[in-house]
Every structure is written in structure tokens, then in C-alpha cells.
Design a protein around this motif. Sequence first.
Motif, PDB file in Angstrom:
ATOM      1  N   GLY A  21      98.171  45.940  40.442  1.00 53.54           N
ATOM      2  CA  GLY A  21      98.748  45.504  39.184  1.00 53.54           C
ATOM      3  C   GLY A  21     100.152  44.955  39.310  1.00 53.54           C
ATOM      4  N   PHE A  22     100.543  44.585  40.516  1.00 50.11           N
ATOM      5  CA  PHE A  22     101.878  44.094  40.830  1.00 50.11           C
ATOM      6  C   PHE A  22     102.320  42.963  39.905  1.00 50.11           C
ATOM      7  N   GLU A  23     101.476  41.956  39.721  1.00 50.54           N
ATOM      8  CA  GLU A  23     101.886  40.799  38.916  1.00 50.54           C
ATOM      9  C   GLU A  23     102.099  41.178  37.458  1.00 50.54           C
ATOM     10  N   GLN A  24     101.202  41.970  36.900  1.00 48.24           N
ATOM     11  CA  GLN A  24     101.363  42.405  35.514  1.00 48.24           C
ATOM     12  C   GLN A  24     102.607  43.273  35.358  1.00 48.24           C
ATOM     13  N   GLY A  25     102.855  44.135  36.320  1.00 46.67           N
ATOM     14  CA  GLY A  25     104.029  45.014  36.275  1.00 46.67           C
ATOM     15  C   GLY A  25     105.328  44.227  36.291  1.00 46.67           C
ATOM     16  N   TRP A  26     105.375  43.151  37.078  1.00 45.03           N
ATOM     17  CA  TRP A  26     106.590  42.355  37.122  1.00 45.03           C
ATOM     18  C   TRP A  26     106.767  41.560  35.846  1.00 45.03           C
ATOM     19  N   GLY A  27     105.673  41.203  35.191  1.00 44.41           N
ATOM     20  CA  GLY A  27     105.773  40.560  33.877  1.00 44.41           C
ATOM     21  C   GLY A  27     106.373  41.513  32.859  1.00 44.41           C
ATOM     22  N   ILE A  28     105.955  42.766  32.916  1.00 43.04           N
ATOM     23  CA  ILE A  28     106.515  43.793  32.029  1.00 43.04           C
ATOM     24  C   ILE A  28     108.003  43.970  32.312  1.00 43.04           C
ATOM     25  N   CYS A  29     108.369  43.975  33.593  1.00 44.15           N
ATOM     26  CA  CYS A  29     109.779  44.097  33.982  1.00 44.15           C
ATOM     27  C   CYS A  29     110.590  42.937  33.419  1.00 44.15           C
ATOM     28  N   ALA A  30     110.057  41.725  33.470  1.00 40.01           N
ATOM     29  CA  ALA A  30     110.763  40.556  32.926  1.00 40.01           C
ATOM     30  C   ALA A  30     110.983  40.736  31.433  1.00 40.01           C
ATOM     31  N   ASP A  31     109.970  41.225  30.719  1.00 33.77           N
ATOM     32  CA  ASP A  31     110.114  41.469  29.282  1.00 33.77           C
ATOM     33  C   ASP A  31     111.212  42.500  29.010  1.00 33.77           C
ATOM     34  N   GLN A  32     111.252  43.559  29.827  1.00 32.44           N
ATOM     35  CA  GLN A  32     112.261  44.605  29.649  1.00 32.44           C
ATOM     36  C   GLN A  32     113.661  44.066  29.927  1.00 32.44           C
ATOM     37  N   LEU A  33     113.803  43.229  30.951  1.00 34.49           N
ATOM     38  CA  LEU A  33     115.107  42.619  31.236  1.00 34.49           C
ATOM     39  C   LEU A  33     115.553  41.737  30.079  1.00 34.49           C
ATOM     40  N   GLY A  34     114.605  41.045  29.440  1.00 34.02           N
ATOM     41  CA  GLY A  34     114.931  40.227  28.274  1.00 34.02           C
ATOM     42  C   GLY A  34     115.473  41.050  27.128  1.00 34.02           C
ATOM     43  N   VAL A  35     114.888  42.220  26.909  1.00 31.72           N
ATOM     44  CA  VAL A  35     115.366  43.113  25.853  1.00 31.72           C
ATOM     45  C   VAL A  35     116.788  43.580  26.163  1.00 31.72           C
ATOM     46  N   VAL A  36     117.043  43.955  27.410  1.00 30.69           N
ATOM     47  CA  VAL A  36     118.392  44.389  27.801  1.00 30.69           C
ATOM     48  C   VAL A  36     119.384  43.246  27.606  1.00 30.69           C
ATOM     49  N   ALA A  37     119.016  42.037  28.008  1.00 27.95           N
ATOM     50  CA  ALA A  37     119.920  40.893  27.849  1.00 27.95           C
ATOM     51  C   ALA A  37     120.234  40.643  26.378  1.00 27.95           C
ATOM     52  N   GLN A  38     119.244  40.753  25.523  1.00 25.21           N
ATOM     53  CA  GLN A  38     119.473  40.565  24.089  1.00 25.21           C
ATOM     54  C   GLN A  38     120.396  41.640  23.530  1.00 25.21           C
ATOM     55  N   MET A  39     120.215  42.884  23.975  1.00 30.83           N
ATOM     56  CA  MET A  39     121.087  43.969  23.521  1.00 30.83           C
ATOM     57  C   MET A  39     122.528  43.721  23.970  1.00 30.83           C
ATOM     58  N   LEU A  40     122.705  43.303  25.217  1.00 28.26           N
ATOM     59  CA  LEU A  40     124.058  43.039  25.713  1.00 28.26           C
ATOM     60  C   LEU A  40     124.690  41.865  24.969  1.00 28.26           C
ATOM     61  N   ALA A  41     123.911  40.833  24.708  1.00 30.86           N
ATOM     62  CA  ALA A  41     124.434  39.675  23.974  1.00 30.86           C
ATOM     63  C   ALA A  41     124.848  40.081  22.561  1.00 30.86           C
ATOM     64  N   ALA A  42     124.075  40.933  21.933  1.00 30.84           N
ATOM     65  CA  ALA A  42     124.393  41.390  20.567  1.00 30.84           C
ATOM     66  C   ALA A  42     125.693  42.198  20.552  1.00 30.84           C
ATOM     67  N   ARG A  43     125.973  42.906  21.661  1.00 31.69           N
ATOM     68  CA  ARG A  43     127.201  43.690  21.761  1.00 31.69           C
ATOM     69  C   ARG A  43     128.381  42.842  22.217  1.00 31.69           C
TER      70      ARG A  43
END
Length: 94
Positions: A69-91
Motif C-alpha cells: 500500500g506504499f503508493e496510497q500511503g504516500w498519497g495520504i501523507c501528501a494530503d496530511q502535509l497539505g493540511v499542515v501547510a494550510q494551518m501554518l499559512a492561517a497562522r
Amino acid sequence: MEGIFLEVTPQRRIVFTNALDGDWMPKNPYPVQVVGYFEFADLGNGKTGYRAGARHWTAEAMEQHRAMGFEQGWGICADQLGVVAQMLAARGDA
């Protein structure tokens, strides 16, 4: 996954491996050992380019990792990094 960072260049690149432990000692083989990376680029207009990849010791190890499930897992990781980036941008930290 337990591993270590091999390179961290703020806002540009993260390289890691699960082949070594925190004391830089080779680990008993994890089901699949890998050197992975995340790269980021400022695309302007508040957009960030993202690229991820992995280097496996053998083609067989890559196929084994894919079956885990490596490819799907890295897609999930990309989504999580996007959420962190949005939170940092909002701050205002981005």
C-alpha cells in the motif's frame, strides 16, 4: 515506521531512511528498506510544488512495498502535509 533523517533543508527537501536506527546502525531488515524524499518548491501566488519519491534496494523490494500500500500511503501523507501547510499559512508561519 522507525528511521532517521538523512537531510533536512528547510522549506526545500527532506530525505529519510528506515535502513538505519537512531544511532546510525543498520537495522534488521524492515519488510522493505527504503530511502525516501519529499521536495518542495515555491511556485508563486501562494502555491507550493510537492514531489515525493523512494529508492529501493531492488525491483523486487519496490514491488513488495507497492503491494503493502506504499503508493496510497504516500498519497495520504501528501494530503496530511497539505493540511499542515494550510494551518501554518492561517497562522502566518508559512
